[in-house]
Design an enzyme around this catalytic site. Structure first.
Site, PDB file in Angstrom:
ATOM      1  N   SER A   1     -35.492   8.145   5.706  1.00  0.00           N
ATOM      2  CA  SER A   1     -34.132   7.563   6.025  1.00  0.00           C
ATOM      3  C   SER A   1     -34.608   6.216   7.036  1.00  0.00           C
ATOM      4  CB  SER A   1     -33.300   8.426   7.114  1.00  0.00           C
ATOM      5  OG  SER A   1     -32.208   8.033   7.443  1.00  0.00           O
TER       6      SER A   1
ATOM      7  N   ASP B   1     -29.509   2.015   5.638  1.00  0.00           N
ATOM      8  CA  ASP B   1     -31.021   2.102   6.053  1.00  0.00           C
ATOM      9  C   ASP B   1     -31.862   2.605   4.816  1.00  0.00           C
ATOM     10  OD1 ASP B   1     -29.550   4.416   5.228  1.00  0.00           O
ATOM     11  OD2 ASP B   1     -30.407   6.033   6.701  1.00  0.00           O
TER      12      ASP B   1
ATOM     13  N   ASP C   1     -32.797   5.056   3.043  1.00  0.00           N
ATOM     14  CA  ASP C   1     -32.337   5.817   2.008  1.00  0.00           C
ATOM     15  C   ASP C   1     -30.797   5.748   1.666  1.00  0.00           C
ATOM     16  OD1 ASP C   1     -31.483   7.172   4.062  1.00  0.00           O
ATOM     17  OD2 ASP C   1     -31.612   9.150   3.092  1.00  0.00           O
TER      18      ASP C   1
ATOM     19  N   ASP D   1     -27.977   6.213   2.909  1.00  0.00           N
ATOM     20  CA  ASP D   1     -26.981   7.247   3.138  1.00  0.00           C
ATOM     21  C   ASP D   1     -26.050   6.868   4.388  1.00  0.00           C
ATOM     22  OD1 ASP D   1     -28.928   7.775   5.185  1.00  0.00           O
ATOM     23  OD2 ASP D   1     -28.760   9.990   4.958  1.00  0.00           O
TER      24      ASP D   1
END
Length: 449
Positions: free
Chosen positions: A101, A241, A243, A245
């Site tokens: 992340s 960010d 990833d 999400d």
């Protein structure tokens, strides 16, 4: 022994804490636990973010999956929400994302989705962990034609883009948008989607090289985006960010608009258009006091959970809500995806801008952010859950709670994904709460290191 799974999968420094061996074991145990009741040969989808250790861990994980007789579909670099969506769309048995992340490049993580695209329950995670701790006892390892195989797909990202554009169909030709891709998984999907929908896109930090993910960029480092929005005279800025999400925004004046404000803006728009189920938003205890006051004023019920988007999702499913999230920018639109989705969050926000014909700075006035201080105390990962067992720390926290009783709020908690204890204080005077938060964080570090 500390639990292997945190609030967002298994995290650690790649090749040190999160080793290829552990990745293979997670592939073996995870594939078996999630598919052992199947009558068919199971298939598991695997994607990753852009960090350099992704290839190493993904291949180890897929070797583990194949060794227990399951097939793997490797979709390469994709946002976490894309893997969640595609797991459902292609009706595979499970999905896995290799990502840490917003964390720095040396970290990585492995998180699972079940066949419906939801993060795993604690019970399933405990079952997977149990298999690993027992040396994979009870798991069969087939030979010959029983071994699994890997299929590689490069077209999956277009499926996700099409899904996002269909979910929120809006003409963005009136908007100039600066997009910070965090050198991460959003580097293609976010910019391509916004351009296809007509926006004038200025992309920054969209040249990932495997080592620059989240490096002074993305949703946790907004300084460059703030300045660039003002310089370009853009309508707004969007930051993802690693990833993709989560989403943070910057208004046309270069001011941050966080997850609480984004949920307030979009939630109120949905309520007015009779699309907010139960007139309810699910948030966490970390949400700003101003968000809860906004709910009271606008007739929106705010359900409160503990920190972690998985707990937000659990509550949403329990009560039938379709909007929930965190101040950090994890926002779940449950009608369209099963996890936090930065791209969907961006499109819903942009829809409000276009339909209202108002700038983001004006829309953000829907709530007043109360002064809040958040300071991270770095501690050994295996000790972070036990910070209250230290009398000196417990006494300091009790004194703070007494000091702010009736005048603010004190929340101290271990991070679910990093070796930190997070100190959050809300109050009327920013300087006072900043000082108190820093003092407590310093004490925690001193006592626990």
């Amino acid at each position: 022994m500390s639990r292997l799974f945190g609030t967002d999968g298994v995290r650690g420094v790649a090749n040190s804490e999160l080793t290829p061996l552990l990745a293979m074991q997670l592939g073996q145990a995870g594939a078996f636990a999630l598919t052992k009741h199947n009558s068919h040969k199971p298939t598991i989808m695997v994607g990753c973010d852009t960090r350099i250790s992704g290839d190493m861990l993904a291949n180890a994980l897929m070797a583990g999956i194949c060794s227990v007789g399951a097939n793997a579909v490797y979709v390469g670099v994709l946002p976490t929400p894309a893997v969640a969506y595609l797991t459902r769309k292609y009706k595979v048995d499970a999905g896995v994302v290799i990502s840490a992340s917003h964390n720095p490049v040396e970290f990585n993580g492995i998180k699972f989705f079940n066949g419906e695209g939801y993060k795993l329950s604690d019970a399933i995670e405990d079952e997977i962990e149990g298999y690993i701790n027992s040396g994979l006892e009870g798991i069969p390892f087939p030979t010959g034609a029983g071994v699994g195989k890997i299929k590689y797909r490069t077209d999956a990202r277009e499926e996700y883009i099409n899904h996002a554009m269909k979910a929120v169909s809006v003409d963005l030709s009136s908007l100039k948008i600066v997009v910070d891709c965090a050198e991460g998984a959003a580097f293609y999907t976010s910019t391509e989607t916004l351009r296809e929908m007509g926006a004038d896109v200025i992309a920054i930090h969209n040249n990932p090289d495997g080592t620059n993910i989240n490096a002074n960029c993305g949703s946790t480092h907004l300084e460059e985006l703030m300045a660039r929005v003002v310089y370009e005279k853009a309508s707004l800025g969007l930051a993802f960010d690693g990833d993709a999400d989560r989403l943070m925004a910057v208004d046309e004046n270069g001011k941050q608009v966080n997850g609480d404000e984004l949920m307030a803006i979009v939630g109120y728009y949905m309520k007015k258009n009779k699309k907010l189920k139960g007139d309810t938003i699910v948030a966490t205890v970390m949400s700003n006091l101003g968000f809860f006051l906004m709910g009271e004023e606008k007739g929106i019920k705010i359900e409160k959970t503990k920190v972690g988007d998985r707990y937000v999702l659990e509550r949403m499913l329990e009560i039938g809500a379709n909007l929930g999230g965190e101040q950090s920018g994890h926002i779940i639109f449950l009608d369209e995806n099963t996890t936090g989705d930065g791209l969907l969050s961006a499109l819903h926000l942009l829809e409000v801008l276009v339909e209202s014909k108002k700038p983001l700075s004006q829309l953000a006035k829907i709530m007043e952010m109360m002064p809040q201080a958040l300071v991270n105390a770095k501690v050994p990962n295996h000790k972070k859950e036990s910070f209250m067992e230290y009398p000196e720390i417990a006494d300091a926290i009790a004194a703070l709670e007494k000091q702010f009783d009736g005048k603010g709020r004190v929340l101290i908690r271990p991070s679910g994904t990093e070796p930190m204890v997070r100190v959050m204080i809300e109050g009327k005077d920013q300087a006072v709460i900043d000082e108190e938060a820093k003092k407590l964080a310093a004490l925690i570090e001193k006592v626990m290191l």
